[in-house]
Scaffold this motif. Structure first.
Motif, PDB file in Angstrom:
ATOM      1  N   PHE A 132      45.826  30.831  36.662  1.00 54.23           N
ATOM      2  CA  PHE A 132      45.165  31.107  38.479  1.00 54.23           C
ATOM      3  C   PHE A 132      43.969  30.305  38.922  1.00 54.23           C
ATOM      4  O   PHE A 132      43.607  30.017  39.697  1.00 54.23           O
ATOM      5  CB  PHE A 132      43.879  32.597  37.663  1.00 54.23           C
ATOM      6  N   ARG A 143      25.771  49.050  40.669  1.00 56.15           N
ATOM      7  CA  ARG A 143      26.379  50.272  40.880  1.00 56.15           C
ATOM      8  C   ARG A 143      27.947  49.604  39.448  1.00 56.15           C
ATOM      9  O   ARG A 143      28.262  48.738  39.002  1.00 56.15           O
ATOM     10  CB  ARG A 143      27.237  49.958  42.359  1.00 56.15           C
ATOM     11  N   GLU A 183      40.539  42.418  50.777  1.00 55.53           N
ATOM     12  CA  GLU A 183      41.673  42.052  49.852  1.00 55.53           C
ATOM     13  C   GLU A 183      41.280  41.473  48.771  1.00 55.53           C
ATOM     14  O   GLU A 183      40.141  41.588  48.087  1.00 55.53           O
ATOM     15  CB  GLU A 183      42.363  40.847  50.087  1.00 55.53           C
ATOM     16  N   THR A 184      41.553  41.862  47.322  1.00 56.32           N
ATOM     17  CA  THR A 184      40.989  42.176  46.078  1.00 56.32           C
ATOM     18  C   THR A 184      41.740  40.540  45.555  1.00 56.32           C
ATOM     19  O   THR A 184      42.415  39.975  46.074  1.00 56.32           O
ATOM     20  CB  THR A 184      42.200  43.145  44.871  1.00 56.32           C
ATOM     21  N   ALA A 185      40.250  40.132  44.836  1.00 50.33           N
ATOM     22  CA  ALA A 185      40.387  39.357  44.322  1.00 50.33           C
ATOM     23  C   ALA A 185      39.550  39.078  42.997  1.00 50.33           C
ATOM     24  O   ALA A 185      39.337  40.255  42.264  1.00 50.33           O
ATOM     25  CB  ALA A 185      38.808  38.191  45.294  1.00 50.33           C
ATOM     26  N   LEU A 186      40.328  37.923  42.291  1.00 45.31           N
ATOM     27  CA  LEU A 186      39.395  37.147  40.714  1.00 45.31           C
ATOM     28  C   LEU A 186      38.980  35.970  40.671  1.00 45.31           C
ATOM     29  O   LEU A 186      38.623  35.357  41.412  1.00 45.31           O
ATOM     30  CB  LEU A 186      40.789  37.640  40.203  1.00 45.31           C
ATOM     31  N   LEU A 243      46.003  48.179  42.707  1.00 44.56           N
ATOM     32  CA  LEU A 243      45.721  47.073  42.948  1.00 44.56           C
ATOM     33  C   LEU A 243      45.106  46.130  43.615  1.00 44.56           C
ATOM     34  O   LEU A 243      44.412  45.653  43.896  1.00 44.56           O
ATOM     35  CB  LEU A 243      44.944  46.459  41.189  1.00 44.56           C
ATOM     36  N   PHE A 273      30.604  45.144  48.642  1.00 45.05           N
ATOM     37  CA  PHE A 273      31.070  44.232  47.343  1.00 45.05           C
ATOM     38  C   PHE A 273      30.898  45.435  46.463  1.00 45.05           C
ATOM     39  O   PHE A 273      30.429  46.219  45.804  1.00 45.05           O
ATOM     40  CB  PHE A 273      30.389  43.496  46.618  1.00 45.05           C
ATOM     41  N   VAL A 333      37.719  34.536  49.866  1.00 47.60           N
ATOM     42  CA  VAL A 333      37.592  35.328  50.455  1.00 47.60           C
ATOM     43  C   VAL A 333      37.865  36.052  51.198  1.00 47.60           C
ATOM     44  O   VAL A 333      37.383  36.217  52.161  1.00 47.60           O
ATOM     45  CB  VAL A 333      37.005  36.153  49.159  1.00 47.60           C
ATOM     46  N   VAL A 334      39.167  36.987  51.299  1.00 46.77           N
ATOM     47  CA  VAL A 334      38.864  38.188  52.538  1.00 46.77           C
ATOM     48  C   VAL A 334      38.890  39.241  52.756  1.00 46.77           C
ATOM     49  O   VAL A 334      39.052  40.050  51.736  1.00 46.77           O
ATOM     50  CB  VAL A 334      40.460  37.805  53.065  1.00 46.77           C
ATOM     51  N   SER A 337      40.907  32.489  47.643  1.00 47.60           N
ATOM     52  CA  SER A 337      41.704  33.285  47.178  1.00 47.60           C
ATOM     53  C   SER A 337      43.152  34.115  47.042  1.00 47.60           C
ATOM     54  O   SER A 337      44.328  34.472  46.313  1.00 47.60           O
ATOM     55  CB  SER A 337      40.450  34.510  46.625  1.00 47.60           C
TER      56      SER A 337
END
Lengths: 102, 92
Positions: free
Chosen positions: B37, B15, A5-8, B76, A38, A1-2, B48
């Motif tokens: 995915f 949160r 950057e959005t991640a799933l 997004l 986070f 994960v960067v 990712s």
């Protein structure tokens, strides 16, 4: 994960009982200091979720690590951040085994 | 609501998510997108960045089926992928 950057990510939850369950989850971030970086955009947590008997569902989390993470000297040695969720039953009284997560 | 029991003076404060909660996909309507995915993640060694296209496809699936609030994909974090898409279109 960067960072930035959005991640799933996906978790899986199963209701191993023969009754419907309403659960609610909360999360934890390790190491503790990484938690402030986070950011969850959307997830399945904090709201009650209904699971039918034996139902298994995928639970997505869409997030990103704040890019300021890379500038924090305390985070320099952190290359692994662990996000964990714990599911609680929303109703009182009933005891159930904790589901396993991927 | 802290799951960590420690004796430090700081306690972890969860949160809520920025955009709220995902409703559960009880009927697995987007499971195929999720599988694609996950396959990408496995193939790429869990990088990712390599699988953002498929992550975007998953979220689009959710939005189309009312399993996620509609949000422009650029907001997004997929702006670069959208720009690539619109650049590719004139070729066809």
């Amino acid at each position: 994960v960067v960072p930035g950057e959005t991640a799933l990510a996906f978790y899986k939850a199963k209701n191993p009982t023969d009754k419907p369950i309403v659960g609610i989850s909360t999360y934890n971030v390790i190491p503790f200091e990484a938690g402030q970086y986070f950011n969850k955009i959307q997830c399945f947590c904090f709201e009650e979720q209904w699971l039918n008997p034996q139902e298994e569902v995928d639970m997505p989390v869409f997030f990103y690590i704040d890019p300021e993470f890379v500038e924090d000297p305390k985070m320099a040695k952190v290359d692994l951040i662990t996000l964990s969720y714990t599911f609680f039953e929303a109703k009182e009284g009933q005891k159930l085994p904790l589901p396993g997560y991927q | 609501m802290s799951t960590a029991m420690n004796f430090s003076s700081k306690s972890f404060k969860p949160r809520p998510p920025d955009k709220g909660a995902f409703p559960l996909d009880h009927f697995g309507e987007c499971s195929a997108f999720k599988e694609r995915f996950m396959q990408c993640l496995r193939d790429s060694g869990y990088e990712s960045s390599a699988c953002r296209q498929r992550a975007m496809a998953y979220l689009e699936c959710r939005m189309e089926r009312q399993l996620m609030a509609n949000e422009p994909l650029e907001k997004l974090g997929f702006k670069d992928l959208i720009d690539e898409k619109s650049e590719a279109k004139p070729e066809k």
